[in-house]
Each structure stands twice: as structure tokens, then as C-alpha cells.
Design an enzyme around this catalytic site. Structure first.
Site, PDB file in Angstrom:
ATOM      1  N   ASP A 149       0.876  -1.139   0.128  1.00  0.00           N
ATOM      2  CA  ASP A 149      -0.144  -0.088  -0.081  1.00  0.00           C
ATOM      3  C   ASP A 149       0.557   1.180   0.037  1.00  0.00           C
ATOM      4  OD1 ASP A 149      -2.142  -1.558   0.329  1.00  0.00           O
ATOM      5  OD2 ASP A 149      -2.534  -1.257   2.536  1.00  0.00           O
ATOM      6  N   HIS A 150       1.776   1.064   0.759  1.00  0.00           N
ATOM      7  CA  HIS A 150       2.540   2.509   1.039  1.00  0.00           C
ATOM      8  C   HIS A 150       3.484   2.962   0.009  1.00  0.00           C
ATOM      9  CE1 HIS A 150       0.174   3.233   4.436  1.00  0.00           C
ATOM     10  NE2 HIS A 150       0.566   2.040   4.854  1.00  0.00           N
ATOM     11  N   ARG A 194       2.927  12.623  -5.442  1.00  0.00           N
ATOM     12  CA  ARG A 194       3.226  13.495  -6.541  1.00  0.00           C
ATOM     13  C   ARG A 194       2.286  13.212  -7.938  1.00  0.00           C
ATOM     14  NH1 ARG A 194       8.239  16.326  -6.206  1.00  0.00           N
ATOM     15  NH2 ARG A 194       7.958  16.878  -4.024  1.00  0.00           N
ATOM     16  N   HIS A 227      -4.378   5.295  -1.360  1.00  0.00           N
ATOM     17  CA  HIS A 227      -3.038   4.539  -1.810  1.00  0.00           C
ATOM     18  C   HIS A 227      -3.237   3.506  -3.069  1.00  0.00           C
ATOM     19  CE1 HIS A 227      -4.149   1.657   1.118  1.00  0.00           C
ATOM     20  NE2 HIS A 227      -3.830   2.296   2.092  1.00  0.00           N
ATOM     21  N   THR A 261      -4.868   4.501   9.618  1.00  0.00           N
ATOM     22  CA  THR A 261      -4.771   3.069   9.116  1.00  0.00           C
ATOM     23  C   THR A 261      -5.783   2.423  10.022  1.00  0.00           C
ATOM     24  OG1 THR A 261      -3.000   1.054   9.048  1.00  0.00           O
ATOM     25  CG2 THR A 261      -2.978   2.795  11.074  1.00  0.00           C
ATOM     26  N   HIS A 315      -0.015  -6.025  11.246  1.00  0.00           N
ATOM     27  CA  HIS A 315      -0.225  -5.026  11.704  1.00  0.00           C
ATOM     28  C   HIS A 315       0.913  -4.428  12.621  1.00  0.00           C
ATOM     29  CE1 HIS A 315      -1.791  -0.806  12.018  1.00  0.00           C
ATOM     30  NE2 HIS A 315      -2.711  -1.178  11.007  1.00  0.00           N
ATOM     31  N   GLY A 316       1.770  -3.569  12.047  1.00  0.00           N
ATOM     32  CA  GLY A 316       2.671  -2.753  13.114  1.00  0.00           C
ATOM     33  C   GLY A 316       3.803  -3.777  13.322  1.00  0.00           C
TER      34      GLY A 316
HETATM   35  N1  PXP Z   1      -3.112  -6.891   7.855  1.00  0.00           N
HETATM   36  C1  PXP Z   1      -4.108  -5.946   7.827  1.00  0.00           C
HETATM   37  C2  PXP Z   1      -5.409  -6.754   7.663  1.00  0.00           C
HETATM   38  C3  PXP Z   1      -3.877  -4.608   7.581  1.00  0.00           C
HETATM   39  O1  PXP Z   1      -4.992  -3.846   7.336  1.00  0.00           O
HETATM   40  C4  PXP Z   1      -2.527  -3.994   7.490  1.00  0.00           C
HETATM   41  C5  PXP Z   1      -2.567  -2.489   7.158  1.00  0.00           C
HETATM   42  O2  PXP Z   1      -3.018  -2.173   5.837  1.00  0.00           O
HETATM   43  C6  PXP Z   1      -1.541  -4.739   7.510  1.00  0.00           C
HETATM   44  C7  PXP Z   1      -1.825  -6.262   7.845  1.00  0.00           C
HETATM   45  C8  PXP Z   1      -0.172  -4.282   7.382  1.00  0.00           C
HETATM   46  O3  PXP Z   1       0.070  -3.600   8.566  1.00  0.00           O
HETATM   47  P1  PXP Z   1       1.485  -2.845   8.693  1.00  0.00           P
HETATM   48  O4  PXP Z   1       1.435  -1.589   7.126  1.00  0.00           O
HETATM   49  O5  PXP Z   1       1.513  -1.862   9.792  1.00  0.00           O
HETATM   50  O6  PXP Z   1       2.395  -3.726   8.358  1.00  0.00           O
END
Ligand code: PXP
Length: 242
Positions: free
Chosen positions: A12-13, A21, A53, A103, A193-194
Site C-alpha cells: 500500500d505505502h 506526486r 493509496h 490506518t 499490523h505494526g
Molecule cells: N494486515 C491488515 C489486515 C492490514 O489492514 C494491514 C495494514 O494495512 C496490515 C496487515 C499491515 O500492517 P502494517 O502496514 O502496519 O505492516
């Protein structure tokens, strides 16, 4: 027995930086292909309602070009269901979504929303898409996933990632207990996540967990060491625990 642990790389990022941009660089599909070469087992992308994104054309390009499975993160809305059914990713992870959040800040309330979720799960499953529910490591939520016949749950590790000391250890036990409960009931547990190089190993060591989805840290770290190295190092850290 401890099974293999898959790494899903969330791109995503890469799209966040591209969109800053308004052009087409850096390309999330190129990032996905590099991640695959570096040891990712799958690619995860969240098509948010506001398209902040990942965009619709990214999902089309990923579906066309990836040789490893795509896990589409999506809110339980008719619009997203229609997109998932059109592109038929390998997996769809249903996440809660609020426009104002930075997020995904908490897990899905599967226990409180089971009537709403049931038709989404059924229709995705009917199209052979592996459905996962992104939930807190809470036995009530696992029970709801069992009732909803979800084949997979992904435990939100955001609280674990932000806590320290004894509080983190307690949250880790909650995740391990929830993973054991899910696995005992035939549900495949994932987590994400994280997660970072520093906090991934205790989660990777939970024997029932079969997949980790990691994004923000890997893309951020790629600024310093390159995406290939950041993914490969995460892969090595995960493999050391198994
Ligand atoms: N899993 C899920 C379901 C998420 O929504 C996210 C964030 O979009 C992630 C994993 C990944 O989290 P992070 O970007 O903090 O590693």
C-alpha cells in the site's frame, strides 16, 4: 507441529509515495515483483474506499502480473464485493474501514456484525476466494468467525506492537491463545499490523500462525536498505523462529 510461515508483503505505502506526486513512480506492481523475488509468499493490497493509496488499476495490474497469490484487503461493502468478484484474488481479507482513520485501527467486530458479514463471506467463498476476517485476538471474535464459517482469521497485532514490557507479554499471550482456539476449530490463523524487525519473532514463533502480513515497516526500511533486502531480512527473521 510447527508448519511453514508465509510472508505477505503489503505494498500500500509504495502507492502512498507514488500518489504524493500524482505520477506513476514508484510503481507498486514493480515493488510486488521485487518482494516476490526476495522471498514474499504473497502480496497484500488494501483498496480503500477513498483510494488514498492503492487504486483500481493497481488491482487490475497486480492480478495480471503477479505469479504469487494476491490478498485483497477490503471493507464489507457492495462496491468492494463487486471488485473482488471481478478480479478474483486468491484471498480477500475483510477489514473495518473508517474514512478518518490513518490506518486500520482495530479489528472487525465480527461478533457484533455477523448478520452484515455473512452474505459477503458466502459470496466471496462461492467465487473460490479464501476469506479472512481481520479481528482482535479475542475469543468472542474467534467464536464469531467460527459461526461465520470463515476459513481464515488475521489477528490484529497493532496493540502488541505498541505496548511494552509486561503489557506486551500479556498481549502476546492473548494472540497465542486466540491462535490456538482458531486452529483447534479448523480456522487458519494469520497475523499482522505494526510488525517490524524488532517485534516480529515472538509472533512468528506462535506455532499455529501460518501467515504474517507486513507493509509499512518494510516499505519504510526499504528507503535505507532497498526493498529486496528489507523483505529478505524479514523472511530470515521469520524463518529463524520455525
Ligand atoms: N494486515 C491488515 C489486515 C492490514 O489492514 C494491514 C495494514 O494495512 C496490515 C496487515 C499491515 O500492517 P502494517 O502496514 O502496519 O505492516
Amino acid at each position: 507441529m510447527t508448519g511453514a510461515l508465509r510472508l505477505g508483503v503489503n505494498i500500500d505505502h509504495v502507492a502512498t509515495i507514488r500518489n504524493a506526486r500524482g505520477g506513476d513512480h514508484p510503481d507498486p506492481v514493480k515493488a510486488a515483483l521485487i518482494a516476490a523475488q526476495a522471498g514474499a509468499d504473497g502480496i497484500t493490497a488494501h483498496l480503500r474506499e477513498d483510494r488514498r493509496h492503492i487504486r483500481d488499476d493497481d488491482i487490475a495490474a497486480l492480478t495480471a502480473q503477479l505469479t504469487i497469490p494476491l490478498n485483497l484487503e477490503m471493507a464489507a461493502t457492495e462496491e468492494m464485493l463487486e471488485i473482488a468478484l471481478r478480479h478474483r484474488p486468491h484471498a480477500a481479507c475483510i477489514v473495518p474501514e473508517r474514512r478518518e482513520e490513518r490506518t486500520t485501527e482495530g479489528g472487525l467486530d465480527a461478533a457484533g456484525q455477523d448478520n452484515h458479514l455473512m452474505p459477503f463471506i458466502e459470496r466471496l467463498a462461492g467465487a473460490n476466494i479464501r476469506v479472512s476476517l481481520f479481528i482482535e485476538p479475542d475469543p468472542r471474535q474467534v467464536d464469531a468467525a467460527i459461526r461465520l464459517k470463515a476459513p481464515v482469521v488475521e489477528f490484529h497485532t497493532g496493540r502488541y506492537a505498541h505496548l511494552e514490557g509486561e503489557a506486551r507479554a500479556a498481549e502476546l499471550r492473548r494472540i497465542a491463545d486466540a491462535a490456538a482456539l482458531a486452529a483447534k476449530n479448523g480456522i487458519e490463523p494469520h497475523a499482522g499490523h505494526g510488525l517490524t524487525f524488532d517485534n516480529v519473532q515472538p509472533i512468528a514463533a506462535i506455532p499455529q500462525i501460518r501467515e504474517l502480513n507486513i507493509g509499512h515497516f518494510l516499505v519504510g526500511e526499504a528507503i535505507f536498505c532497498g526493498l529486496e533486502e528489507s523483505v529478505a531480512r524479514m523472511r530470515r527473521l521469520m524463518d529463524e523462529t520455525r
